[in-house]
Design a protein around this motif. Sequence first.
Motif, PDB file in Angstrom:
ATOM      1  N   ARG A  11      35.531  44.930  50.542  1.00  0.00           N
ATOM      2  CA  ARG A  11      36.303  45.515  51.646  1.00  0.00           C
ATOM      3  C   ARG A  11      37.159  46.687  51.174  1.00  0.00           C
ATOM      4  O   ARG A  11      37.344  47.655  51.879  1.00  0.00           O
ATOM      5  CB  ARG A  11      37.188  44.427  52.291  1.00  0.00           C
ATOM      6  CG  ARG A  11      36.381  43.342  52.990  1.00  0.00           C
ATOM      7  CD  ARG A  11      37.204  42.113  53.254  1.00  0.00           C
ATOM      8  NE  ARG A  11      37.784  41.596  52.013  1.00  0.00           N
ATOM      9  CZ  ARG A  11      38.566  40.552  51.929  1.00  0.00           C
ATOM     10  NH1 ARG A  11      38.906  39.900  53.024  1.00  0.00           N
ATOM     11  NH2 ARG A  11      39.037  40.150  50.762  1.00  0.00           N
ATOM     12  N   ARG A  12      37.665  46.615  49.926  1.00  0.00           N
ATOM     13  CA  ARG A  12      38.523  47.710  49.419  1.00  0.00           C
ATOM     14  C   ARG A  12      37.636  48.800  48.821  1.00  0.00           C
ATOM     15  O   ARG A  12      37.442  48.884  47.606  1.00  0.00           O
ATOM     16  CB  ARG A  12      39.511  47.161  48.393  1.00  0.00           C
ATOM     17  CG  ARG A  12      40.603  46.294  49.038  1.00  0.00           C
ATOM     18  CD  ARG A  12      41.429  45.568  48.027  1.00  0.00           C
ATOM     19  NE  ARG A  12      40.668  44.559  47.322  1.00  0.00           N
ATOM     20  CZ  ARG A  12      41.145  43.800  46.326  1.00  0.00           C
ATOM     21  NH1 ARG A  12      42.404  43.952  45.948  1.00  0.00           N
ATOM     22  NH2 ARG A  12      40.392  42.900  45.737  1.00  0.00           N
ATOM     23  N   TYR A  26      38.164  24.517  49.376  1.00  0.00           N
ATOM     24  CA  TYR A  26      37.589  25.389  48.328  1.00  0.00           C
ATOM     25  C   TYR A  26      36.474  24.646  47.591  1.00  0.00           C
ATOM     26  O   TYR A  26      35.375  25.180  47.395  1.00  0.00           O
ATOM     27  CB  TYR A  26      38.668  25.874  47.346  1.00  0.00           C
ATOM     28  CG  TYR A  26      38.085  26.805  46.293  1.00  0.00           C
ATOM     29  CD1 TYR A  26      37.712  28.107  46.636  1.00  0.00           C
ATOM     30  CD2 TYR A  26      37.871  26.382  44.987  1.00  0.00           C
ATOM     31  CE1 TYR A  26      37.144  28.958  45.693  1.00  0.00           C
ATOM     32  CE2 TYR A  26      37.303  27.219  44.034  1.00  0.00           C
ATOM     33  CZ  TYR A  26      36.951  28.514  44.388  1.00  0.00           C
ATOM     34  OH  TYR A  26      36.377  29.352  43.461  1.00  0.00           O
ATOM     35  N   ILE A  31      35.511  39.298  38.500  1.00  0.00           N
ATOM     36  CA  ILE A  31      34.181  39.009  37.963  1.00  0.00           C
ATOM     37  C   ILE A  31      33.150  40.025  38.482  1.00  0.00           C
ATOM     38  O   ILE A  31      32.291  40.493  37.721  1.00  0.00           O
ATOM     39  CB  ILE A  31      33.759  37.566  38.340  1.00  0.00           C
ATOM     40  CG1 ILE A  31      34.699  36.556  37.649  1.00  0.00           C
ATOM     41  CG2 ILE A  31      32.307  37.294  37.978  1.00  0.00           C
ATOM     42  CD1 ILE A  31      34.579  35.115  38.159  1.00  0.00           C
ATOM     43  N   SER A  69      34.938  44.938  43.775  1.00  0.00           N
ATOM     44  CA  SER A  69      36.170  45.722  43.656  1.00  0.00           C
ATOM     45  C   SER A  69      37.185  45.113  42.689  1.00  0.00           C
ATOM     46  O   SER A  69      38.216  45.717  42.409  1.00  0.00           O
ATOM     47  CB  SER A  69      36.821  45.864  45.047  1.00  0.00           C
ATOM     48  OG  SER A  69      37.145  44.585  45.548  1.00  0.00           O
ATOM     49  N   THR A  77      41.753  36.538  36.924  1.00  0.00           N
ATOM     50  CA  THR A  77      41.396  37.712  37.739  1.00  0.00           C
ATOM     51  C   THR A  77      42.480  37.806  38.817  1.00  0.00           C
ATOM     52  O   THR A  77      43.562  37.260  38.644  1.00  0.00           O
ATOM     53  CB  THR A  77      40.014  37.476  38.406  1.00  0.00           C
ATOM     54  OG1 THR A  77      40.132  36.292  39.224  1.00  0.00           O
ATOM     55  CG2 THR A  77      38.901  37.277  37.384  1.00  0.00           C
TER      56      THR A  77
HETATM   57  P1  NDP Z   1      39.072  38.327  42.567  1.00  0.00           P
HETATM   58  O1  NDP Z   1      40.054  38.020  43.644  1.00  0.00           O
HETATM   59  O2  NDP Z   1      39.513  39.081  41.380  1.00  0.00           O
HETATM   60  O3  NDP Z   1      37.807  39.089  43.213  1.00  0.00           O
HETATM   61  C1  NDP Z   1      37.220  38.637  44.414  1.00  0.00           C
HETATM   62  C2  NDP Z   1      36.259  39.694  44.921  1.00  0.00           C
HETATM   63  O4  NDP Z   1      35.649  39.204  46.122  1.00  0.00           O
HETATM   64  C3  NDP Z   1      36.954  40.998  45.259  1.00  0.00           C
HETATM   65  O5  NDP Z   1      36.145  42.070  44.847  1.00  0.00           O
HETATM   66  C4  NDP Z   1      37.047  40.955  46.774  1.00  0.00           C
HETATM   67  O6  NDP Z   1      36.955  42.283  47.292  1.00  0.00           O
HETATM   68  C5  NDP Z   1      35.776  40.192  47.115  1.00  0.00           C
HETATM   69  N1  NDP Z   1      35.825  39.607  48.446  1.00  0.00           N
HETATM   70  C6  NDP Z   1      36.652  38.622  48.896  1.00  0.00           C
HETATM   71  N2  NDP Z   1      36.425  38.391  50.184  1.00  0.00           N
HETATM   72  C7  NDP Z   1      35.438  39.256  50.566  1.00  0.00           C
HETATM   73  C8  NDP Z   1      34.774  39.513  51.794  1.00  0.00           C
HETATM   74  N3  NDP Z   1      35.078  38.829  52.920  1.00  0.00           N
HETATM   75  N4  NDP Z   1      33.808  40.463  51.835  1.00  0.00           N
HETATM   76  C9  NDP Z   1      33.511  41.147  50.715  1.00  0.00           C
HETATM   77  N5  NDP Z   1      34.100  40.966  49.523  1.00  0.00           N
HETATM   78  C10 NDP Z   1      35.063  40.024  49.474  1.00  0.00           C
HETATM   79  O7  NDP Z   1      38.457  36.904  42.154  1.00  0.00           O
HETATM   80  P2  NDP Z   1      37.301  36.499  41.111  1.00  0.00           P
HETATM   81  O8  NDP Z   1      36.686  37.687  40.517  1.00  0.00           O
HETATM   82  O9  NDP Z   1      37.869  35.468  40.228  1.00  0.00           O
HETATM   83  O10 NDP Z   1      36.303  35.770  42.110  1.00  0.00           O
HETATM   84  C11 NDP Z   1      34.926  36.087  42.197  1.00  0.00           C
HETATM   85  C12 NDP Z   1      34.139  34.820  42.470  1.00  0.00           C
HETATM   86  O11 NDP Z   1      34.310  33.934  41.369  1.00  0.00           O
HETATM   87  C13 NDP Z   1      34.573  34.046  43.699  1.00  0.00           C
HETATM   88  O12 NDP Z   1      33.417  33.591  44.371  1.00  0.00           O
HETATM   89  C14 NDP Z   1      35.374  32.882  43.123  1.00  0.00           C
HETATM   90  O13 NDP Z   1      35.345  31.771  43.970  1.00  0.00           O
HETATM   91  C15 NDP Z   1      34.597  32.646  41.846  1.00  0.00           C
HETATM   92  N6  NDP Z   1      35.311  31.905  40.802  1.00  0.00           N
HETATM   93  C16 NDP Z   1      36.500  32.341  40.291  1.00  0.00           C
HETATM   94  C17 NDP Z   1      37.137  31.625  39.296  1.00  0.00           C
HETATM   95  C18 NDP Z   1      38.466  32.020  38.749  1.00  0.00           C
HETATM   96  O14 NDP Z   1      39.123  31.173  38.107  1.00  0.00           O
HETATM   97  N7  NDP Z   1      38.914  33.250  38.921  1.00  0.00           N
HETATM   98  C19 NDP Z   1      36.530  30.408  38.752  1.00  0.00           C
HETATM   99  C20 NDP Z   1      35.283  30.036  39.345  1.00  0.00           C
HETATM  100  C21 NDP Z   1      34.699  30.782  40.324  1.00  0.00           C
HETATM  101  P3  NDP Z   1      37.806  42.878  48.523  1.00  0.00           P
HETATM  102  O15 NDP Z   1      39.099  42.110  48.591  1.00  0.00           O
HETATM  103  O16 NDP Z   1      37.972  44.322  48.156  1.00  0.00           O
HETATM  104  O17 NDP Z   1      36.925  42.673  49.701  1.00  0.00           O
END
Ligand code: NDP
Length: 257
Positions: free
Chosen positions: A38-39, A157, A18, A15, A192
Amino acid sequence: MEQLKNKIVFITGASAGIGKACAEVFAKAGAKLILCARRVERLEKLTAELKEKFGTESYFFKLDVSNRAEVEEKINALPGEWKAIDILINNAGLGKGLNKLYEDNIDNWEKMINTNVKGLLYVTRSVVPGMVERKRGHVINIGSIAGHEAYGGGSVYCATKHSVTAITRSLRIDLLGTGVRVSTVDPGMVETEFSIVRFDGDEKRAKDVYKGLEPLTGRDVAEAVLFCATRPPHANINEMVIMPSAQANAFIAHRES
Ligand code: NDP
Ligand code: 8X3
């Protein structure tokens, strides 16, 4: 990208950020998508956009990956034509807070461990047996530079992302000879919603994380994931660390004021 045509790619956390960028990049490459988060209203919108733009067939559903029963139930209940998942992108995850361990809110730890570690495990446990049966598949985890280094305020984390590194390495051994590959893509700073979530909606603090440098975009990471997914069957990317050019490691970044 002929090899991704009509392949079924399951993306968790599609949603935003990445995960959403992965959906776009794999849709463009001709894949069929299973999207969860979830969204769910965001997934509905993304599905319509990808249908319109690339003619992509998608199946989306609401899922909290940290809910074990829900993960098992919903993945078991996938319609027949969506069961044969070719690629699983374990992306759903979050950081919560950036506090010294001895002062931190323990609820933050539960959220990170339940999502980044247990959620990834539940989804993997539900999807991989089918891949083994079909003798093909690819699990691509989204780890982090925090899975290679540990920084102050990030103990839990970093622990969750070190866990992703360990799970990736062990699972690769478990799957040796089955035809199922395992990779991890480990980014540094990506702009993001990650920092907005980490700092409970504090947009100014989130913006400051990337101040004076050009961070990665979700698309940069999605393209790295696509590269992993499109290697010929005899080749596997075990681990890919991808950083902004202005970031040397978890601690050192070059910022222009
Ligand atoms: P965002 O917050 O933009 O996206 C996170 C996504 O994870 C959303 O789609 C959210 O959807 C989903 N999510 C979170 N919790 C849950 C849950 N309990 N069940 C289902 N979906 C869930 O962050 P990023 O895109 O940056 O993060 C994606 C991944 O990349 C993560 O694993 C993060 O740790 C990793 N990462 C990010 C970095 C960064 O600097 N941004 C660097 C390195 C790794 P919803 O809330 O709708 O459920
Ligand atoms: C999220 C980015 O820099 O906090 O994995 O490790 S960082």
